[in-house]
Design a protein around this motif. Structure first.
Motif, PDB file in Angstrom:
ATOM      1  N   THR A 118       0.832  -1.203   0.000  1.00 17.84           N
ATOM      2  CA  THR A 118       0.000   0.000   0.000  1.00 17.84           C
ATOM      3  C   THR A 118       0.869   1.257   0.000  1.00 17.84           C
ATOM      4  O   THR A 118       2.030   1.221   0.439  1.00 17.84           O
ATOM      5  CB  THR A 118      -0.915   0.037   1.231  1.00 17.84           C
ATOM      6  N   PRO A 119       0.319   2.387  -0.473  1.00 22.60           N
ATOM      7  CA  PRO A 119       1.082   3.632  -0.396  1.00 22.60           C
ATOM      8  C   PRO A 119       1.521   3.968   1.024  1.00 22.60           C
ATOM      9  O   PRO A 119       2.638   4.464   1.233  1.00 22.60           O
ATOM     10  CB  PRO A 119       0.096   4.674  -0.943  1.00 22.60           C
ATOM     11  N   GLY A 120       0.658   3.688   1.998  1.00 20.35           N
ATOM     12  CA  GLY A 120       1.025   3.981   3.377  1.00 20.35           C
ATOM     13  C   GLY A 120       2.218   3.179   3.852  1.00 20.35           C
ATOM     14  O   GLY A 120       3.087   3.696   4.566  1.00 20.35           O
ATOM     15  N   GLN A 121       2.277   1.911   3.455  1.00 21.53           N
ATOM     16  CA  GLN A 121       3.418   1.076   3.840  1.00 21.53           C
ATOM     17  C   GLN A 121       4.711   1.585   3.210  1.00 21.53           C
ATOM     18  O   GLN A 121       5.748   1.641   3.871  1.00 21.53           O
ATOM     19  CB  GLN A 121       3.152  -0.374   3.426  1.00 21.53           C
ATOM     20  N   PHE A 122       4.632   1.944   1.932  1.00 20.41           N
ATOM     21  CA  PHE A 122       5.823   2.477   1.278  1.00 20.41           C
ATOM     22  C   PHE A 122       6.230   3.817   1.890  1.00 20.41           C
ATOM     23  O   PHE A 122       7.412   4.079   2.108  1.00 20.41           O
ATOM     24  CB  PHE A 122       5.582   2.636  -0.221  1.00 20.41           C
ATOM     25  N   ALA A 123       5.255   4.666   2.158  1.00 20.12           N
ATOM     26  CA  ALA A 123       5.571   5.982   2.717  1.00 20.12           C
ATOM     27  C   ALA A 123       6.304   5.860   4.047  1.00 20.12           C
ATOM     28  O   ALA A 123       7.218   6.642   4.338  1.00 20.12           O
ATOM     29  CB  ALA A 123       4.295   6.803   2.881  1.00 20.12           C
ATOM     30  N   ALA A 124       5.907   4.888   4.858  1.00 25.76           N
ATOM     31  CA  ALA A 124       6.583   4.694   6.144  1.00 25.76           C
ATOM     32  C   ALA A 124       8.051   4.301   5.938  1.00 25.76           C
ATOM     33  O   ALA A 124       8.943   4.791   6.643  1.00 25.76           O
ATOM     34  CB  ALA A 124       5.852   3.628   6.951  1.00 25.76           C
ATOM     35  N   LEU A 125       8.306   3.429   4.954  1.00 19.04           N
ATOM     36  CA  LEU A 125       9.685   3.043   4.658  1.00 19.04           C
ATOM     37  C   LEU A 125      10.478   4.219   4.098  1.00 19.04           C
ATOM     38  O   LEU A 125      11.651   4.415   4.438  1.00 19.04           O
ATOM     39  CB  LEU A 125       9.703   1.887   3.665  1.00 19.04           C
ATOM     40  N   TYR A 126       9.840   5.014   3.235  1.00 17.87           N
ATOM     41  CA  TYR A 126      10.522   6.184   2.671  1.00 17.87           C
ATOM     42  C   TYR A 126      10.899   7.169   3.763  1.00 17.87           C
ATOM     43  O   TYR A 126      12.018   7.699   3.783  1.00 17.87           O
ATOM     44  CB  TYR A 126       9.621   6.892   1.662  1.00 17.87           C
ATOM     45  N   GLN A 127       9.967   7.445   4.660  1.00 19.22           N
ATOM     46  CA  GLN A 127      10.225   8.418   5.716  1.00 19.22           C
ATOM     47  C   GLN A 127      11.397   7.970   6.586  1.00 19.22           C
ATOM     48  O   GLN A 127      12.282   8.771   6.925  1.00 19.22           O
ATOM     49  CB  GLN A 127       8.976   8.592   6.581  1.00 19.22           C
ATOM     50  N   GLU A 128      11.405   6.690   6.910  1.00 13.99           N
ATOM     51  CA  GLU A 128      12.504   6.147   7.732  1.00 13.99           C
ATOM     52  C   GLU A 128      13.844   6.314   7.024  1.00 13.99           C
ATOM     53  O   GLU A 128      14.840   6.708   7.640  1.00 13.99           O
ATOM     54  CB  GLU A 128      12.224   4.668   8.005  1.00 13.99           C
ATOM     55  N   ALA A 129      13.863   5.999   5.718  1.00 10.61           N
ATOM     56  CA  ALA A 129      15.112   6.081   4.963  1.00 10.61           C
ATOM     57  C   ALA A 129      15.586   7.522   4.817  1.00 10.61           C
ATOM     58  O   ALA A 129      16.778   7.830   5.013  1.00 10.61           O
ATOM     59  CB  ALA A 129      14.931   5.438   3.587  1.00 10.61           C
ATOM     60  N   VAL A 130      14.682   8.427   4.462  1.00  7.72           N
ATOM     61  CA  VAL A 130      15.046   9.829   4.276  1.00  7.72           C
ATOM     62  C   VAL A 130      15.509  10.440   5.593  1.00  7.72           C
ATOM     63  O   VAL A 130      16.489  11.197   5.640  1.00  7.72           O
ATOM     64  CB  VAL A 130      13.861  10.608   3.681  1.00  7.72           C
TER      65      VAL A 130
END
Length: 280
Positions: free
Chosen positions: A67-79
């Protein structure tokens, strides 16, 4: 010096756990539903337990894309940790996961996050993620890591032989007539992906003939950069394919990997395949 790059993929890429750890790849687990029970692929249920339940179940489990929410959480952590991100996921003509990954990237934009449609499944997608992670570990910036992966997308290939068409039928991928014909003539269908779509290659009537054809196709694609045999709870058949391939490649150059639960839902147990990258 640019920012370091981290690779994100999904669990249907079947990246071996040792390489996930070694290369720091982030894996988004796709979701499996057995009736009211929900499992994260590769996290909450082992492959052995999944295939046992699949064989015993009268109804097929269902799967959910990322889901977009799952990806967004991973992106935020990485950034937040100072990374740029390259995402390499399951082919877009098979799953909507790539669309979810792209939608989630909006707030950061291409300066920080890029998404690559692998056009593949299993370790044919996973090899692309691995190549990207190796480039990132060598210090390449986001532009270069993306270029390395995109350059290899046309070179990634999967061939697979199904033990039965029943699971493709139960998952709505083919009609009942195809299953009956396959059963009647004892066909072991050999498939690949062309431009991201499942494509029949041959219809041998025995496992031996199917594996011989697969080896023929793989050797015709040589030289190879990477090669792996993948299987859905079929280690003996995978070993047979490794034996046949070892005539052409050293055994140490052939990885053996298991298909995860989400992909296994659609292939069924007994499927054997080969995933490779042709050399440039």
């Amino acid at each position: 010096m640019g920012r370091p790059v981290i690779i994100i993929t999904d669990s249907a890429a079947d990246v071996p756990p040792d390489l996930v750890e070694e290369l720091g790849i982030r894996v988004l687990p796709l979701t499996l539903h057995f009736g009211p029970e929900t499992y994260r692929d590769g996290v909450d249920i082992t492959n052995q337990e999944f295939f046992r339940r699949l064989r015993e179940s009268t109804s097929l489990p269902t799967t959910s894309q990322g889901t977009p929410g799952q990806f967004a959480a991973l992106y935020q952590e990485a950034v937040d940790a100072g990374y740029d991100v390259l995402v390499v996921v399951l082919g877009g003509k098979i799953s909507g996961t790539v669309d979810a990954a792209r939608l989630a990237a909006g707030p950061w934009g291409p300066a920080r996050i890029r998404v690559v449609d692998s056009n593949q499944v299993s370790l044919a997608c996973g090899w692309l993620a691995i190549v990207g992670a190796r480039a990132a570990r060598a210090g390449a910036p986001l532009d270069e890591v993306e270029a390395v992966v995109r350059d290899r997308v046309p070179l990634a290939r999967l061939y697979a032989v199904f033990d039965t068409l029943e699971y493709l039928y139960r998952g709505g991928r083919i009609g009942r007539a195809s299953v009956l014909m396959g059963t009647l003539f004892q066909i072991k269908p050999l498939i690949t992906l062309e431009d991201g779509e499942v494509t029949p290659v041959a219809r041998p009537r025995t496992w031996g003939k199917a594996l011989e054809k697969m080896v023929e196709l793989i050797t015709a694609a040589a030289p190879l950069e990477e090669l792996a045999v993948v299987h859905a709870d079929a280690p003996a058949r995978a070993g047979q394919l490794v034996d046949m391939l070892s005539v052409h490649w050293p055994r140490t150059a052939i990885r053996v990997c298991e298909v995860g639960a989400v992909l296994g839902t659609h292939t069924g147990p007994g499927t054997v395949g080969a995933c490779f990258l042709r050399a440039r």
